[in-house]
Write a protein that holds these residues in place. Structure first.
Motif, PDB file in Angstrom:
ATOM      1  N   GLY A 167      -6.067  -0.075  -7.079  1.00  0.00           N
ATOM      2  CA  GLY A 167      -6.864   0.799  -6.235  1.00  0.00           C
ATOM      3  C   GLY A 167      -6.198   2.137  -5.984  1.00  0.00           C
ATOM      4  O   GLY A 167      -6.838   3.200  -6.059  1.00  0.00           O
ATOM      5  N   ALA A 168      -4.892   2.123  -5.681  1.00  0.00           N
ATOM      6  CA  ALA A 168      -4.188   3.366  -5.379  1.00  0.00           C
ATOM      7  C   ALA A 168      -4.172   4.317  -6.573  1.00  0.00           C
ATOM      8  O   ALA A 168      -4.317   5.536  -6.414  1.00  0.00           O
ATOM      9  N   VAL A 169      -4.001   3.770  -7.776  1.00  0.00           N
ATOM     10  CA  VAL A 169      -3.921   4.619  -8.965  1.00  0.00           C
ATOM     11  C   VAL A 169      -5.291   5.149  -9.367  1.00  0.00           C
ATOM     12  O   VAL A 169      -5.475   6.360  -9.571  1.00  0.00           O
ATOM     13  N   VAL A 170      -6.287   4.274  -9.474  1.00  0.00           N
ATOM     14  CA  VAL A 170      -7.566   4.724 -10.034  1.00  0.00           C
ATOM     15  C   VAL A 170      -8.369   5.570  -9.063  1.00  0.00           C
ATOM     16  O   VAL A 170      -9.232   6.343  -9.484  1.00  0.00           O
ATOM     17  N   ARG A 171      -8.105   5.472  -7.767  1.00  0.00           N
ATOM     18  CA  ARG A 171      -8.779   6.373  -6.834  1.00  0.00           C
ATOM     19  C   ARG A 171      -8.292   7.806  -7.006  1.00  0.00           C
ATOM     20  O   ARG A 171      -9.036   8.753  -6.750  1.00  0.00           O
ATOM     21  N   GLU A 172      -7.036   7.968  -7.422  1.00  0.00           N
ATOM     22  CA  GLU A 172      -6.444   9.304  -7.545  1.00  0.00           C
ATOM     23  C   GLU A 172      -6.548   9.881  -8.950  1.00  0.00           C
ATOM     24  O   GLU A 172      -6.700  11.081  -9.121  1.00  0.00           O
ATOM     25  N   TRP A 173      -6.446   9.009  -9.958  1.00  0.00           N
ATOM     26  CA  TRP A 173      -6.257   9.501 -11.320  1.00  0.00           C
ATOM     27  C   TRP A 173      -7.210   8.849 -12.320  1.00  0.00           C
ATOM     28  O   TRP A 173      -7.501   7.658 -12.229  1.00  0.00           O
ATOM     29  N   ARG A 174      -7.620   9.647 -13.291  1.00  0.00           N
ATOM     30  CA  ARG A 174      -8.257   9.141 -14.507  1.00  0.00           C
ATOM     31  C   ARG A 174      -7.214   9.241 -15.608  1.00  0.00           C
ATOM     32  O   ARG A 174      -6.690  10.319 -15.869  1.00  0.00           O
ATOM     33  N   PRO A 230     -19.799 -15.242  -6.050  1.00  0.00           N
ATOM     34  CA  PRO A 230     -18.906 -14.843  -7.145  1.00  0.00           C
ATOM     35  C   PRO A 230     -17.920 -13.790  -6.657  1.00  0.00           C
ATOM     36  O   PRO A 230     -18.179 -13.080  -5.680  1.00  0.00           O
ATOM     37  N   PRO A 231     -16.777 -13.672  -7.310  1.00  0.00           N
ATOM     38  CA  PRO A 231     -15.806 -12.644  -6.916  1.00  0.00           C
ATOM     39  C   PRO A 231     -16.378 -11.252  -7.135  1.00  0.00           C
ATOM     40  O   PRO A 231     -17.238 -11.039  -7.989  1.00  0.00           O
ATOM     41  N   GLY A 232     -15.878 -10.270  -6.361  1.00  0.00           N
ATOM     42  CA  GLY A 232     -16.321  -8.898  -6.519  1.00  0.00           C
ATOM     43  C   GLY A 232     -15.905  -8.317  -7.862  1.00  0.00           C
ATOM     44  O   GLY A 232     -15.100  -8.911  -8.597  1.00  0.00           O
ATOM     45  N   TYR A 233     -16.419  -7.130  -8.166  1.00  0.00           N
ATOM     46  CA  TYR A 233     -16.218  -6.599  -9.511  1.00  0.00           C
ATOM     47  C   TYR A 233     -14.750  -6.310  -9.816  1.00  0.00           C
ATOM     48  O   TYR A 233     -14.282  -6.585 -10.929  1.00  0.00           O
ATOM     49  N   THR A 234     -14.005  -5.761  -8.864  1.00  0.00           N
ATOM     50  CA  THR A 234     -12.591  -5.461  -9.125  1.00  0.00           C
ATOM     51  C   THR A 234     -11.817  -6.728  -9.452  1.00  0.00           C
ATOM     52  O   THR A 234     -10.998  -6.749 -10.377  1.00  0.00           O
ATOM     53  N   LEU A 235     -12.072  -7.782  -8.708  1.00  0.00           N
ATOM     54  CA  LEU A 235     -11.383  -9.036  -8.977  1.00  0.00           C
ATOM     55  C   LEU A 235     -11.824  -9.620 -10.316  1.00  0.00           C
ATOM     56  O   LEU A 235     -10.996 -10.135 -11.083  1.00  0.00           O
ATOM     57  N   ARG A 236     -13.116  -9.506 -10.638  1.00  0.00           N
ATOM     58  CA  ARG A 236     -13.572  -9.973 -11.953  1.00  0.00           C
ATOM     59  C   ARG A 236     -12.883  -9.188 -13.064  1.00  0.00           C
ATOM     60  O   ARG A 236     -12.520  -9.752 -14.104  1.00  0.00           O
ATOM     61  N   ALA A 274       0.826  -1.207   0.000  1.00  0.00           N
ATOM     62  CA  ALA A 274       0.000   0.000   0.000  1.00  0.00           C
ATOM     63  C   ALA A 274       0.861   1.259   0.000  1.00  0.00           C
ATOM     64  O   ALA A 274       0.549   2.251  -0.681  1.00  0.00           O
ATOM     65  N   GLU A 275       1.955   1.244   0.763  1.00  0.00           N
ATOM     66  CA  GLU A 275       2.838   2.415   0.804  1.00  0.00           C
ATOM     67  C   GLU A 275       3.459   2.679  -0.563  1.00  0.00           C
ATOM     68  O   GLU A 275       3.483   3.827  -1.043  1.00  0.00           O
ATOM     69  N   VAL A 276       3.960   1.639  -1.209  1.00  0.00           N
ATOM     70  CA  VAL A 276       4.558   1.803  -2.536  1.00  0.00           C
ATOM     71  C   VAL A 276       3.511   2.285  -3.533  1.00  0.00           C
ATOM     72  O   VAL A 276       3.781   3.179  -4.355  1.00  0.00           O
ATOM     73  N   ALA A 277       2.316   1.724  -3.469  1.00  0.00           N
ATOM     74  CA  ALA A 277       1.250   2.114  -4.394  1.00  0.00           C
ATOM     75  C   ALA A 277       0.889   3.590  -4.212  1.00  0.00           C
ATOM     76  O   ALA A 277       0.716   4.324  -5.188  1.00  0.00           O
ATOM     77  N   ARG A 278       0.762   4.045  -2.964  1.00  0.00           N
ATOM     78  CA  ARG A 278       0.440   5.459  -2.711  1.00  0.00           C
ATOM     79  C   ARG A 278       1.556   6.371  -3.222  1.00  0.00           C
ATOM     80  O   ARG A 278       1.288   7.414  -3.834  1.00  0.00           O
ATOM     81  N   ASP A 279       2.803   5.989  -2.972  1.00  0.00           N
ATOM     82  CA  ASP A 279       3.923   6.804  -3.440  1.00  0.00           C
ATOM     83  C   ASP A 279       3.954   6.881  -4.967  1.00  0.00           C
ATOM     84  O   ASP A 279       4.300   7.927  -5.540  1.00  0.00           O
ATOM     85  N   THR A 280       3.608   5.782  -5.623  1.00  0.00           N
ATOM     86  CA  THR A 280       3.578   5.766  -7.087  1.00  0.00           C
ATOM     87  C   THR A 280       2.543   6.748  -7.615  1.00  0.00           C
ATOM     88  O   THR A 280       2.832   7.570  -8.498  1.00  0.00           O
ATOM     89  N   ALA A 281       1.335   6.674  -7.080  1.00  0.00           N
ATOM     90  CA  ALA A 281       0.277   7.576  -7.530  1.00  0.00           C
ATOM     91  C   ALA A 281       0.589   9.032  -7.191  1.00  0.00           C
ATOM     92  O   ALA A 281       0.295   9.944  -7.977  1.00  0.00           O
TER      93      ALA A 281
END
Length: 429
Positions: A393-400, A289-295, A107-114
């Motif tokens: 999750g980290a990228v798409v919550r912040e950016w389009r 069934p798996p949730g939408y993100t996993l699908r 999560a830390e790496v993902a946040r830093d990337t975004a």
């Protein structure tokens, strides 16, 4: 790759559409790869036999390996007993319980990337994903290194990952790459990474994680422990494997969201739901069934499996379908083709996460193999699912993300199946 006999104009140039036309409807067909005869399997039941039911009668094939600069002493060892030994050595750092422990680092790496991206400034998505995946691999699997040592290794691992991702596997392109400066550049990048790892072998910081396990492993009866050089090779193999596949899949995932705004909206809603509920979705677990993100991720891996082609070699005379194969025969299959079989996936080229509401991946079904299957299936599958979920999750919550005007993306079937080039423009949510 060409069927036998060759066309009048020589070996047929590789194209996925041509591959589908030539091999479709043939459970097993003889082909030629760089002048080597091989049997290409497209029937999932026969692929299951190769990987699982008769797996002990097939070893690791050598086709497509000549362009790779990876270890062959540990997990990639030809000997199955030796492979299992090193698989057990890696398992404590990649199993489900360990993945949960790795989540804060991911999560830390993902946040830093975004956070590093800027509005309207082009992002080389594949380079960014190589850096993120490299950081995650090192900080989780090689825990204990100093931040300075880890940073140096992360930068070099990202360079090596891109060199490996973009390396042609066979044919004229691979031959040209071996003759040109790109081959020397790749060799130097790998040598530099090995040197950085070697510098850590005698360091007190290398007392935790997978590197420490390799260093302290006494080997097994009849097989000596890995030498220092082999430890470095095994470390490079694990780190690059963990990096290149994640970088390729994440690149396709972010591109796909940019092309399907309605799907992107559903992913955002599902991410918000799971964050609020503290849920964690995993393939093959749970009763619903798996949730939408996993699908969504399952569908990305269906259409764009990073390991798009695989080779095995018969260890004894075998019968495969209606073919009698002698020992030493190369046997190939393509996850790309298996994942686009219309008998299993109606309208197979359409991106449809909801097809996984009714379909279920199964160990007994070789029509979905994003991580391989059987004794040599990917040991880091649980790790990869969690990493993809967190990075996405980290990228798409912040950016389009959108393509620049006139931008076009093409698939490149190299060491991994990746976008030829992926520059995208970030805009804040």
């Amino acid at each position: 790759m060409s069927p036998q006999p060759r066309s009048a104009n020589g070996p047929l140039e590789f194209r996925f559409s041509r591959m589908e036309r030539l091999l479709g409807g043939h459970p097993v067909r003889t082909v030629s790869v760089d002048g080597e005869r091989a049997e290409f399997v497209t029937d999932p039941a026969l692929v299951h036999r190769v990987l699982i039911k008769d797996g002990k009668r097939y070893g690791k094939g050598e086709l497509f390996q000549k362009a790779r600069l990876l270890s062959r002493a540990g997990l990639l060892a030809q000997d199955d007993v030796l492979h299992r030994h090193y698989r057990r050595l890696a398992h404590p750092y990649l199993r489900g319980a360990a993945v949960a422990d790795h989540t804060p680092v991911m999560a830390e790496v993902a946040r830093d990337t975004a956070a590093a991206w800027r509005t309207g400034q082009e992002v080389d998505v594949q380079a960014a994903m190589c850096r993120a995946a490299a950081a995650i691999a090192l900080r989780t699997l090689f825990a204990g290194l100093t931040r300075e040592a880890s940073s140096r290794l992360e930068r070099q691992l990202a360079v090596v990952a891109w060199e490996l991702i973009s390396k042609p596997l066979y044919g004229n392109a691979a031959a040209r790459a071996r003759r040109q400066s790109t081959s020397r550049r790749s060799a130097q990048a790998f040598a530099d990474l090995r040197a950085l790892i070697a510098a850590q072998l005698d360091s007190p910081d290398a007392t935790a994680g997978y590197l420490a396990a390799l260093l302290s492993d006494p080997g097994r009866p009849g097989t000596p422990a890995l030498s220092a050089d082999e430890v470095c090779g095994e470390a490079v193999m694990m780190l690059t494997a963990a990096t290149v596949t994640t970088a390729s899949v994440m690149s396709w995932a972010l591109y796909t969201l940019s092309e399907h705004p309605l799907i992107e909206e559903k992913v955002l809603k599902d991410l918000a739901r799971t964050a609020a509920a503290g849920d964690s979705d995993r393939v093959g677990h749970g009763h619903g069934p798996p949730g939408y993100t996993l699908r969504f991720l399952m569908e990305v891996l269906r259409l764009y499996p990073p390991v798009w082609i695989t080779c095995r070699r018969t260890l004894a005379d075998v019968t495969l379908g209606d073919r009698a194969l002698r020992a030493g025969t190369h046997v190939m299959f393509s996850s790309y083709l298996l994942h686009r079989d219309p008998a299993r996936y109606p309208d197979p080229h359409r991106f449809d996460p909801d097809r996984w509401l009714t379909l279920r991946p199964s160990a007994h079904d070789a029509s979905y193999l994003p991580f391989g299957a059987g004794a040599r299936g990917c040991v880091g599958e649980a790790f990869a699912w969690k990493e993809l979920e967190i990075l996405l999750g980290a990228v798409v919550r912040e950016w389009r993300l959108t393509l620049p005007p006139g931008g076009r993306v093409r698939a490149a079937a190299h060491t991994t199946l990746h976008p030829q080039r992926l520059l995208m423009l970030p805009e804040p949510r």
